[in-house]
Design a protein around this motif. Structure first.
Motif, PDB file in Angstrom:
ATOM      1  N   GLN A 105     -18.467 -34.670 -61.489  1.00 42.24           N
ATOM      2  CA  GLN A 105     -17.644 -33.656 -60.831  1.00 42.24           C
ATOM      3  C   GLN A 105     -17.353 -32.495 -61.785  1.00 42.24           C
ATOM      4  N   GLU A 106     -17.048 -32.810 -63.036  1.00 49.89           N
ATOM      5  CA  GLU A 106     -16.813 -31.752 -64.027  1.00 49.89           C
ATOM      6  C   GLU A 106     -18.067 -30.916 -64.233  1.00 49.89           C
ATOM      7  N   ALA A 107     -19.221 -31.562 -64.227  1.00 47.65           N
ATOM      8  CA  ALA A 107     -20.474 -30.829 -64.424  1.00 47.65           C
ATOM      9  C   ALA A 107     -20.680 -29.797 -63.324  1.00 47.65           C
ATOM     10  N   VAL A 108     -20.420 -30.192 -62.093  1.00 47.48           N
ATOM     11  CA  VAL A 108     -20.583 -29.261 -60.966  1.00 47.48           C
ATOM     12  C   VAL A 108     -19.593 -28.102 -61.093  1.00 47.48           C
ATOM     13  N   GLU A 109     -18.344 -28.429 -61.384  1.00 49.03           N
ATOM     14  CA  GLU A 109     -17.310 -27.388 -61.478  1.00 49.03           C
ATOM     15  C   GLU A 109     -17.602 -26.423 -62.627  1.00 49.03           C
ATOM     16  N   LEU A 110     -18.009 -26.953 -63.781  1.00 44.09           N
ATOM     17  CA  LEU A 110     -18.273 -26.091 -64.931  1.00 44.09           C
ATOM     18  C   LEU A 110     -19.542 -25.268 -64.734  1.00 44.09           C
ATOM     19  N   ALA A 111     -20.511 -25.809 -64.022  1.00 43.17           N
ATOM     20  CA  ALA A 111     -21.715 -25.030 -63.725  1.00 43.17           C
ATOM     21  C   ALA A 111     -21.363 -23.832 -62.852  1.00 43.17           C
ATOM     22  N   GLU A 112     -20.514 -24.054 -61.863  1.00 47.18           N
ATOM     23  CA  GLU A 112     -20.103 -22.946 -60.996  1.00 47.18           C
ATOM     24  C   GLU A 112     -19.259 -21.931 -61.753  1.00 47.18           C
ATOM     25  N   GLU A 113     -18.439 -22.411 -62.666  1.00 48.19           N
ATOM     26  CA  GLU A 113     -17.558 -21.507 -63.419  1.00 48.19           C
ATOM     27  C   GLU A 113     -18.331 -20.663 -64.420  1.00 48.19           C
ATOM     28  N   HIS A 114     -19.254 -21.283 -65.151  1.00 51.59           N
ATOM     29  CA  HIS A 114     -19.910 -20.597 -66.266  1.00 51.59           C
ATOM     30  C   HIS A 114     -21.267 -19.984 -65.899  1.00 51.59           C
ATOM     31  N   ARG A 115     -21.861 -20.407 -64.781  1.00 49.67           N
ATOM     32  CA  ARG A 115     -23.167 -19.873 -64.377  1.00 49.67           C
ATOM     33  C   ARG A 115     -24.150 -19.870 -65.551  1.00 49.67           C
ATOM     34  N   PRO A 116     -24.472 -21.037 -66.122  1.00 50.97           N
ATOM     35  CA  PRO A 116     -25.346 -21.080 -67.289  1.00 50.97           C
ATOM     36  C   PRO A 116     -26.795 -20.821 -66.918  1.00 50.97           C
ATOM     37  N   ASP A 117     -27.638 -20.718 -67.929  1.00 49.66           N
ATOM     38  CA  ASP A 117     -29.070 -20.592 -67.682  1.00 49.66           C
ATOM     39  C   ASP A 117     -29.663 -21.927 -67.248  1.00 49.66           C
ATOM     40  N   VAL A 118     -29.146 -23.023 -67.817  1.00 50.23           N
ATOM     41  CA  VAL A 118     -29.633 -24.373 -67.527  1.00 50.23           C
ATOM     42  C   VAL A 118     -28.457 -25.343 -67.566  1.00 50.23           C
ATOM     43  N   VAL A 119     -28.521 -26.365 -66.714  1.00 54.24           N
ATOM     44  CA  VAL A 119     -27.562 -27.470 -66.785  1.00 54.24           C
ATOM     45  C   VAL A 119     -28.315 -28.712 -67.250  1.00 54.24           C
ATOM     46  N   LEU A 120     -27.786 -29.365 -68.278  1.00 55.44           N
ATOM     47  CA  LEU A 120     -28.399 -30.564 -68.847  1.00 55.44           C
ATOM     48  C   LEU A 120     -27.517 -31.751 -68.482  1.00 55.44           C
ATOM     49  N   LEU A 121     -28.065 -32.694 -67.688  1.00 57.32           N
ATOM     50  CA  LEU A 121     -27.264 -33.770 -67.109  1.00 57.32           C
ATOM     51  C   LEU A 121     -27.732 -35.149 -67.541  1.00 57.32           C
ATOM     52  N   ASP A 122     -26.772 -35.998 -67.875  1.00 58.53           N
ATOM     53  CA  ASP A 122     -27.051 -37.421 -67.975  1.00 58.53           C
ATOM     54  C   ASP A 122     -27.023 -37.991 -66.555  1.00 58.53           C
ATOM     55  N   ILE A 123     -27.650 -39.146 -66.347  1.00 61.18           N
ATOM     56  CA  ILE A 123     -27.646 -39.758 -65.016  1.00 61.18           C
ATOM     57  C   ILE A 123     -26.468 -40.709 -64.860  1.00 61.18           C
ATOM     58  N   HIS A 124     -26.374 -41.674 -65.773  1.00 59.00           N
ATOM     59  CA  HIS A 124     -25.384 -42.737 -65.608  1.00 59.00           C
ATOM     60  C   HIS A 124     -24.070 -42.362 -66.275  1.00 59.00           C
ATOM     61  N   MET A 125     -23.345 -41.491 -65.583  1.00 62.30           N
ATOM     62  CA  MET A 125     -22.001 -41.118 -66.015  1.00 62.30           C
ATOM     63  C   MET A 125     -21.106 -41.174 -64.786  1.00 62.30           C
TER      64      MET A 125
ATOM     65  N   ALA B  92     -32.697 -14.770 -70.176  1.00 65.65           N
ATOM     66  CA  ALA B  92     -32.601 -15.901 -71.104  1.00 65.65           C
ATOM     67  C   ALA B  92     -33.384 -15.637 -72.381  1.00 65.65           C
ATOM     68  N   SER B  93     -34.507 -14.927 -72.254  1.00 60.43           N
ATOM     69  CA  SER B  93     -35.314 -14.620 -73.430  1.00 60.43           C
ATOM     70  C   SER B  93     -34.610 -13.615 -74.324  1.00 60.43           C
ATOM     71  N   ALA B  94     -33.899 -12.667 -73.694  1.00 61.84           N
ATOM     72  CA  ALA B  94     -33.232 -11.621 -74.462  1.00 61.84           C
ATOM     73  C   ALA B  94     -31.933 -12.118 -75.087  1.00 61.84           C
ATOM     74  N   ASP B  95     -31.256 -13.031 -74.391  1.00 63.53           N
ATOM     75  CA  ASP B  95     -29.973 -13.537 -74.857  1.00 63.53           C
ATOM     76  C   ASP B  95     -30.125 -14.952 -75.393  1.00 63.53           C
ATOM     77  N   VAL B  96     -29.047 -15.452 -75.957  1.00 63.95           N
ATOM     78  CA  VAL B  96     -29.004 -16.858 -76.350  1.00 63.95           C
ATOM     79  C   VAL B  96     -28.979 -17.706 -75.075  1.00 63.95           C
ATOM     80  N   LEU B  97     -29.774 -18.761 -75.052  1.00 62.84           N
ATOM     81  CA  LEU B  97     -29.845 -19.622 -73.876  1.00 62.84           C
ATOM     82  C   LEU B  97     -28.524 -20.357 -73.693  1.00 62.84           C
ATOM     83  N   ARG B  98     -27.918 -20.196 -72.535  1.00 69.20           N
ATOM     84  CA  ARG B  98     -26.606 -20.783 -72.269  1.00 69.20           C
ATOM     85  C   ARG B  98     -26.769 -22.080 -71.469  1.00 69.20           C
ATOM     86  N   VAL B  99     -26.123 -23.140 -71.947  1.00 67.44           N
ATOM     87  CA  VAL B  99     -26.302 -24.468 -71.359  1.00 67.44           C
ATOM     88  C   VAL B  99     -24.947 -25.094 -71.045  1.00 67.44           C
TER      89      VAL B  99
END
Length: 233
Positions: free
Chosen positions: A59-79, A20-27
């Motif tokens: 549900q989209e957040a979970v699916e996209l996290a698995e697909e893209h394997r980001p460095d961090v996932v940033l989540l809202d609660i009330h969605m 993550a330090s060497a690359d652009v942080l993926r979110v």
């Protein structure tokens, strides 16, 4: 699964930080309000991050996290689908990918439920968005990311200062929630209902609802009787 995916699954935490330090942080960014996502994306990209994908539901957040394997996932609660559920799913499926909540909710239940679900941070949307990129980099380096107001709530929960300030701990009093203890302590210090509401960033109606719950738990008829019981008078 590609060779890159396999390699990423086998990374140690130190390797994740180094990458993550060497690359652009993926979110991966999840929020059901498109305009809010746009503002968050702008702040992240201005700070050297890239948003790999955006989700509007849990549900989209979970699916996209698995697909893209980001460095961090940033989540809202009330969605739709509940961000806390998404945090739990992502933490279980991608244990090397930290999840940080970014929400308007300053409610203790949301805070502690998020941490129990595996969230590595809890940030409020009233923060300066320019601080987001550094906060996420800190999470990858092993630091916690938490708004000061919420950090105080966590410390109070473990120190239990409001509980110790009352003189007696009856079996009924022990059933009070952390928020109920906080409200009763402020009332015992002479705060009005409106003052308690302003200090805790809730409505006066919410304060009254909590006080009513306390009266039922303590089996007393009024606020003063409850305070005397909690003080051991």
């Amino acid at each position: 699964m590609t060779k890159k995916d396999v390699a990423m699954e086998e990374e140690t935490p130190d390797q994740v930080v180094a990458r993550a330090s060497a690359d652009v942080l993926r979110v991966v960014l999840a929020d059901d309000h498109a305009r809010m996502r746009g503002r968050i994306r702008e702040a992240l990209e201005s700070g050297g991050c890239t948003v790999s994908a955006e989700a509007a539901t849990a549900q989209e957040a979970v699916e996209l996290a698995e697909e893209h394997r980001p460095d961090v996932v940033l989540l809202d609660i009330h969605m739709p689908g509940n961000g806390i559920w998404a945090a739990r799913e992502i933490a279980g499926r991608l244990p090397g990918t930290p999840v940080v909540m970014l929400t308007q909710s300053a409610e203790e239940d949301d805070l502690f439920d998020s941490l129990r679900a595996g969230a590595a941070g809890y940030l409020l949307k009233d923060m300066d968005p320019r601080e987001l990129p550094d906060a996420l980099r800190g999470v990858l380096a092993g630091d916690g990311a938490m708004s000061p107001r919420m950090l105080t709530r966590v410390m109070d929960e473990f120190r239990g200062p409001t509980k110790r300030r009352f003189g007696r701990r009856s079996p009924a009093a022990a059933r009070l929630s952390p928020r109920e203890w906080e409200i009763m302590h402020l009332l015992s210090a002479g705060r009005s209902t409106d003052e308690v509401a302003r200090e805790l960033f809730v409505s006066p109606t919410t304060v009254r609802v909590h006080v009513s719950a306390v009266l039922k738990k303590l089996r007393v008829k009024d606020r003063e009787s409850a305070l005397r019981l909690l003080r051991g008078e």
